[in-house]
Design a protein around this motif. Structure first.
Motif, PDB file in Angstrom:
ATOM      1  N   ASN A 761      55.648  37.656  80.784  1.00 62.52           N
ATOM      2  CA  ASN A 761      55.523  36.352  80.125  1.00 62.52           C
ATOM      3  C   ASN A 761      55.222  36.501  78.637  1.00 62.52           C
ATOM      4  O   ASN A 761      55.770  35.765  77.803  1.00 62.52           O
ATOM      5  CB  ASN A 761      54.426  35.531  80.806  1.00 62.52           C
ATOM      6  CG  ASN A 761      54.894  34.963  82.146  1.00 62.52           C
ATOM      7  OD1 ASN A 761      56.030  34.532  82.276  1.00 62.52           O
ATOM      8  ND2 ASN A 761      54.017  34.983  83.146  1.00 62.52           N
ATOM      9  N   GLN A 762      54.354  37.444  78.295  1.00 60.21           N
ATOM     10  CA  GLN A 762      54.061  37.685  76.877  1.00 60.21           C
ATOM     11  C   GLN A 762      55.305  38.188  76.147  1.00 60.21           C
ATOM     12  O   GLN A 762      55.587  37.796  75.003  1.00 60.21           O
ATOM     13  CB  GLN A 762      52.913  38.691  76.731  1.00 60.21           C
ATOM     14  CG  GLN A 762      51.559  38.151  77.134  1.00 60.21           C
ATOM     15  CD  GLN A 762      50.468  39.203  76.991  1.00 60.21           C
ATOM     16  OE1 GLN A 762      50.741  40.359  76.633  1.00 60.21           O
ATOM     17  NE2 GLN A 762      49.238  38.811  77.291  1.00 60.21           N
ATOM     18  N   LYS A 765      57.654  35.354  75.387  1.00 58.54           N
ATOM     19  CA  LYS A 765      57.241  34.531  74.253  1.00 58.54           C
ATOM     20  C   LYS A 765      57.705  35.144  72.938  1.00 58.54           C
ATOM     21  O   LYS A 765      58.082  34.436  72.010  1.00 58.54           O
ATOM     22  CB  LYS A 765      55.723  34.382  74.252  1.00 58.54           C
ATOM     23  CG  LYS A 765      55.192  33.518  75.400  1.00 58.54           C
ATOM     24  CD  LYS A 765      53.672  33.446  75.363  1.00 58.54           C
ATOM     25  CE  LYS A 765      53.140  32.629  76.553  1.00 58.54           C
ATOM     26  NZ  LYS A 765      51.648  32.599  76.570  1.00 58.54           N
ATOM     27  N   LYS A 766      57.646  36.479  72.868  1.00 62.46           N
ATOM     28  CA  LYS A 766      58.062  37.156  71.644  1.00 62.46           C
ATOM     29  C   LYS A 766      59.570  37.374  71.594  1.00 62.46           C
ATOM     30  O   LYS A 766      60.165  37.379  70.515  1.00 62.46           O
ATOM     31  CB  LYS A 766      57.354  38.517  71.540  1.00 62.46           C
ATOM     32  CG  LYS A 766      55.833  38.422  71.562  1.00 62.46           C
ATOM     33  CD  LYS A 766      55.310  37.705  70.323  1.00 62.46           C
ATOM     34  CE  LYS A 766      53.780  37.675  70.318  1.00 62.46           C
ATOM     35  NZ  LYS A 766      53.265  36.926  69.135  1.00 62.46           N
ATOM     36  N   PRO A 768      62.429  35.670  73.530  1.00 55.49           N
ATOM     37  CA  PRO A 768      62.987  34.722  74.513  1.00 55.49           C
ATOM     38  C   PRO A 768      64.474  34.917  74.792  1.00 55.49           C
ATOM     39  O   PRO A 768      64.986  34.358  75.751  1.00 55.49           O
ATOM     40  CB  PRO A 768      62.726  33.360  73.852  1.00 55.49           C
ATOM     41  CG  PRO A 768      62.686  33.654  72.382  1.00 55.49           C
ATOM     42  CD  PRO A 768      62.100  35.029  72.248  1.00 55.49           C
ATOM     43  N   LYS A 800      67.514  28.629  77.698  1.00 52.02           N
ATOM     44  CA  LYS A 800      67.230  29.304  76.429  1.00 52.02           C
ATOM     45  C   LYS A 800      68.365  30.233  76.014  1.00 52.02           C
ATOM     46  O   LYS A 800      68.516  30.547  74.830  1.00 52.02           O
ATOM     47  CB  LYS A 800      65.919  30.093  76.537  1.00 52.02           C
ATOM     48  CG  LYS A 800      64.678  29.201  76.596  1.00 52.02           C
ATOM     49  CD  LYS A 800      63.421  30.025  76.524  1.00 52.02           C
ATOM     50  CE  LYS A 800      62.184  29.139  76.499  1.00 52.02           C
ATOM     51  NZ  LYS A 800      62.075  28.408  75.217  1.00 52.02           N
TER      52      LYS A 800
END
Length: 969
Positions: A761-762, A765-766, A768, A800
């Motif tokens: 998940n982290q 975020k960086k 996508p 996305k």
């Protein structure tokens, strides 16, 4: 007499009454009440006032009779009188016809022809009787029984009807099923094309819809004569003249010969003569003149005959027509050889061989100077007779080479053949074909002697000179070739043969001089140097083993006719062409010349290095790379190729020294640092590799260097060190997705699913837009049983990252693995709409279909992605599943040829050969895969990047992947 339904009034008259009459109610109603009389009894009758019984006729018991008056039925009518209906059909237009029809309707047909054993008479026997209440009850009972019996057989009947309908639909499909493939193509019709489709209707104009024959009226001669006298020159009718247009004068610009001299009158006699002349001219085009000279094109006749001669005993009338046509040609022009040949072949085709022989012999009499006629006669005649025909032909044509060759072919004994050919050479000494045929029959020494004589008689034949040079000794051959150059100074083959002769005898230093002198001499004699022809000759020299000659030719002509700016591109294309033709020495010579001209071009050195790697030896490759790094020290790939060559030869110290020199030429180069690390780690020098990586992180810190550092600690089992390095790397390169992937995979390996989810998940975020991170997170949720969450993650990923085939493919597979095949098919349809040119989606769609529809789907896939390796691989697997081994192997070969970097294709190909191929074929596939060194492919990467397989070679990974493959398709 009136009864219960009477429409006519009835009068009842008593016979006993004198003249009185009593009226009764018509229509069978109750009788009228009698007048009160004192004579009647006081006691009232019980039936009075009650309705009359059925069928009661008043007065019938007293003898009263009924009668009908004319006023009741109308006037009397004859049988021939017409009926009142003026539009009655035929057969019902008279009174008699209608009476007869009514009588026929009342009578039943009880004839034997209308009787059936099971059904009885065609009509009902009791149809004319009254339909009473008991008849209605019986019919109701029978209907109830039929209904009950029908319900008992209903299920079986409906099932049988359904099967019959399905069978009928299979044998005779509906129109919409027959056009299903065309309906699919309607999706490709654009809006403009759709709107341009014309409406249904007759688009022809009125004249075409209602054709009328054009009426032509012949104009009398008096019309021409009348208007010719006016002398006017008008050639058109003036539309303003209206009805007076008929008075427009006929044009006077006619041939003067048609008019009688001195008058303006039309001479009808000369018009008739002109008509006869025109008819004669037309007839002369298809017939012969009186003088005997034909005006018919005989070649045209023979061309028409080719289409008329039957090949398999065709129509007799066609044969007769052809025979008559050819007879006409022969009689018209008996000295025309093709007519006799065609006539003979027609008879031969129709089976009349003797007639054909007679015809062709007659042709030799009429055309004794025709080679073709004599050769045809020799072909049609049997052996000994053919020899006599050829002997006769030689007397008529002593200079004909073809007849002498045919005479030699007819001889069966070699001595007789030699005798015929020598006799021929006495008459035709300048025929190269005769000399070559004669020399082929001789032994070595006799052949040399004959060739010596042949070059004297035919000094301009290059073939004879070269053949003589091959048979002579070295010194004599040089003299022969020198004489050949004197006689034929414009032929390049003599010079090339001289160079090959010198090379074969060890005088390689003379080869270059001879080729250079050849170019100069040919130019001096006005010969244009064709570069392509010389390169082709060099390839032939290469295949013949004359390496020095081939290289000398290439060096002499490689730069001729090329602009300076096109030299590099043209030479690289020439080298590739030579490699494709198998002329490796020519390609090597081209590369050597190109490197001399462009010593600082890295691309030329790389092309030459790859050529030596694929077709040369290790020593030649290393020698070339040493020269390459000396000229291009900044080209890292050349240093790495040299180091890898030494490493593959298990010369690790030499590889280290090459990398050390590379460090000096390219300090802080990431590629060289990582190559040095790989060299040490592959040779189990882990501490050296760690030190190199630490030094690289300090001097040349890059994301790849950190990634390799984490990977090294991970594969060596130092999980904590790997995690620490990964954390440190993410502080500097948090937008590098592979670091997040490695962190999550390490946590997954340690069974820390929550930490792995957090890492993914982290990372998303960086990063996508990293499809691989989305896939890893989705598979993690699927693995822990969170199917809904995995589905939601993939939907978010597609939002996305639109038009991402990998994400769509994972969504389809997720539903398929969950057993929701309908949803997976729906998702696949949406995916193909969004990514219509994605090969991996089309390849998956082929095997989502049922077996009967797979072939159709594969055709659609090939139309959209003709050269996509995934689609080609899917087609190969489809043929494999259908046990079409040869076709499957062809498609596997096509796949690995188009994309040798796809590891999955090599794995499936190897698995296929393990099941259906020989050991040689299996070894060939494995060897080609090791040379290609594939690095991509879903199944391949899953195996090659596994931490347990980090030291395995390409061949071992190929075997592992093939072992895990299952023929689920």
């Amino acid at each position: 007499m009136a009864s219960g339904g009477g429409k006519q009034s009835t009068k009842i008259v008593s016979k006993n009454a004198g003249g009185g009459s009593g009226a009764a109610g018509g229509g069978g109603g109750p009788p009228a009440m009698p007048l009160a009389s004192p004579l009647m009894g006081k006691k009232k009758k019980p039936f009075l006032g009650m309705p009359a019984p059925l069928g009661y006729v008043p007065g019938l018991g007293r003898g009263a009779t009924g009668f009908t008056t004319r006023s009741d039925i109308g006037p009397a009518r004859d049988a021939n009188d017409p009926v009142d209906d003026r539009h009655a059909p035929p057969g019902k237009r008279t009174v008699g016809d209608q009476m007869k029809k009514n009588q026929d309707d009342d009578d039943e047909d009880l004839n034997d022809t209308n009787y059936d054993e099971f059904n009885g008479y065609a009509g009902s026997l009791f149809s004319s009787g009254p339909y009473e209440k008991d008849d209605e009850e019986a019919d109701a009972i029978y209907a109830a029984l039929d209904k009950r019996m029908d319900e008992r057989r209903k299920e079986r009947r409906e099932l049988r009807e359904k099967e019959e309908i399905e069978k009928y639909r299979m044998e005779r499909p509906k129109i919409q099923q027959q056009f299903s493939d065309l309906k699919r193509k309607l999706s490709e019709v654009s809006e403009e094309e759709w709107l341009s489709i014309p409406e249904v209707g007759d688009a022809r104009n009125k004249r075409q819809r209602n054709p009328r024959y054009e009426k032509l009226t012949p104009v009398p001669d008096s019309f021409f004569s009348k208007h010719l006298q006016s002398g006017e020159k008008n050639t058109t009718v003036d539309p303003l003249q209206g009805l007076g247009g008929l008075n427009t004068p006929y044009p006077g610009s006619m041939t003067p010969g048609l008019m009688t001299p001195g008058t303006g009158e039309l001479d009808m006699r000369k018009i008739g003569q002109a008509r006869n002349t025109l008819m004669d001219m037309r007839l002369s085009q298809v017939s012969d003149s009186v003088s005997g000279q034909t005006v018919v094109d005989p070649k045209g006749y023979l061309t028409d005959l080719n289409s008329m001669i039957p090949t398999h005993g065709g129509d007799i009338s066609d044969i007769k027509k052809a025979r008559l046509l050819l007879k006409s040609v022969r009689e018209t022009n008996p000295h025309h050889p093709p007519a006799w040949i065609a006539s003979a072949r027609l008879e031969e085709v129709t089976g009349k061989l003797q007639v054909a022989r007679n015809l062709i012999m007659k042709g030799t009499e009429m055309c004794p100077k025709s080679e073709d006629v004599w050769l045809e006669a020799a072909r049609l005649q049997p052996g000994d007779t053919a020899k006599a025909v050829v002997a006769q032909a030689v007397r008529h044509l002593p200079q004909s080479v073809r007849i002498y060759i045919r005479a030699a072919e007819l001889e069966t004994d070699v001595r007789a053949k030699k005798r015929v050919l020598r006799k021929a050479l006495e008459n035709v000494s300048k025929s190269v074909r005769l000399w070559k045929t004669a020399v082929e029959l001789e032994e070595h020494e006799d052949a040399r002697i004959m060739l010596s004589r042949a070059v004297e008689c035919c000094p301009t034949s290059v073939e004879l000179w070269l053949a003589l040079a091959r048979l002579e000794t070295y010194e004599n051959a040089r003299r022969v070739l020198n004489k050949a150059r004197e006689n034929i100074p414009t032929d390049r083959h003599i010079w090339i043969t001289a160079a090959k002769l010198e090379e074969a005898n060890g005088n390689t230093q003379m080869v270059e001089k001879i080729i250079d002198r050849a170019i100069t001499s040919l130019r001096a004699n006005g010969v244009e140097i064709n570069r392509e022809q010389w390169i082709q000759d060099a390839e032939e020299c290469d295949k013949a083993g004359s390496v020095a000659t081939c290289q000398a030719v290439i060096r002499a002509v490689i730069g001729i006719g090329i602009d300076e700016e096109d030299r590099k591109r043209t030479w690289m294309e020439d080298a590739d062409s030579c490699v494709a033709h198998g002329a490796l020495e020519c390609a090597r010579a081209i590369y050597a010349h190109a490197l001399q001209v462009f010593p600082s071009k890295k691309s030329v050195w790389l092309s030459a290095a790859y050529f030596e790697k694929n077709h040369g030896t290790r020593e030649s490759l290393e020698a070339l790379l040493q020269r390459a790094v000396a000229h291009c020290p900044k080209a890292e790939v050349l240093w790495l190729m040299g180091a890898k060559s030494k490493w593959l030869a298990e010369d690790v110290p030499a590889a280290r020294s090459i990398l050390a020199l590379a460090f000096q030429a390219n300090p802080n180069s990431e590629e060289i640092w990582l190559a040095a690390v790989k060299l040490e780690s592959e040779n189990n020098e882990y501490e050296r590799a760690r030190r190199l990586l630490a030094k690289a992180r300090s001097s040349a810190p890059t994301a790849r260097v950190f990634m390799k550092s984490v990977k090294l600690e991970w594969v060596l089992g130092n999980i904590e060190a790997a995690q620490d390095l990964c954390t440190e790397a993410l502080k500097h390169y948090e937008d590098f997705p592979k670091l997040w992937m490695m962190r999550g995979q390490i946590e997954e390996q340690c069974e820390n699913m929550d930490k792995a989810r957090e890492a993914y998940n982290q990372g998303l975020k960086k990063c996508p837009h990293s499809g691989a991170l989305w896939l890893l997170l989705s598979r993690l949720e699927e693995r822990v049983g969170q199917l809904t969450r995995a589905r939601a993650i993939l939907e978010k990923a597609r939002l996305k990252n639109p038009q991402s085939p990998e994400l769509w493919l994972e969504s389809v597979r997720l539903e398929f693995r969950a057993g929701l095949k309908n949803i997976s098919n729906t998702l696949m349809a949406k995916a193909l709409q969004e990514c219509p040119n994605s090969g991996i989606l089309w390849a998956e769609a082929v095997f989502l279909e049922a077996r009967p529809q797979r072939k159709t789907k594969s055709v659609d896939a090939l139309k959209k992605c003709e050269h996509d390796p995934h689609v080609l691989l899917a087609v190969a697997k489809l043929f494999w599943s259908e046990r079409k081994i040869t076709k499957a192997r062809e498609w596997f070969l096509r796949t690995v040829k188009i994309e040798p970097d796809l590891g999955d294709a090599w794995a499936f190909f190897y698995k296929f050969e393990l099941q259906h191929g020989t050991e040689e074929q299996q070894a060939e596939v494995r060897k080609r895969c090791e040379n290609a060194e594939p690095r991509h492919g879903e199944l391949w990467c899953a195996e090659s990047k596994h931490v347990l397989n980090w030291q395995k070679k390409t061949g071992e990974i190929l075997a592992e992947v093939a072992k895990k493959l299952k023929n689920t398709f």
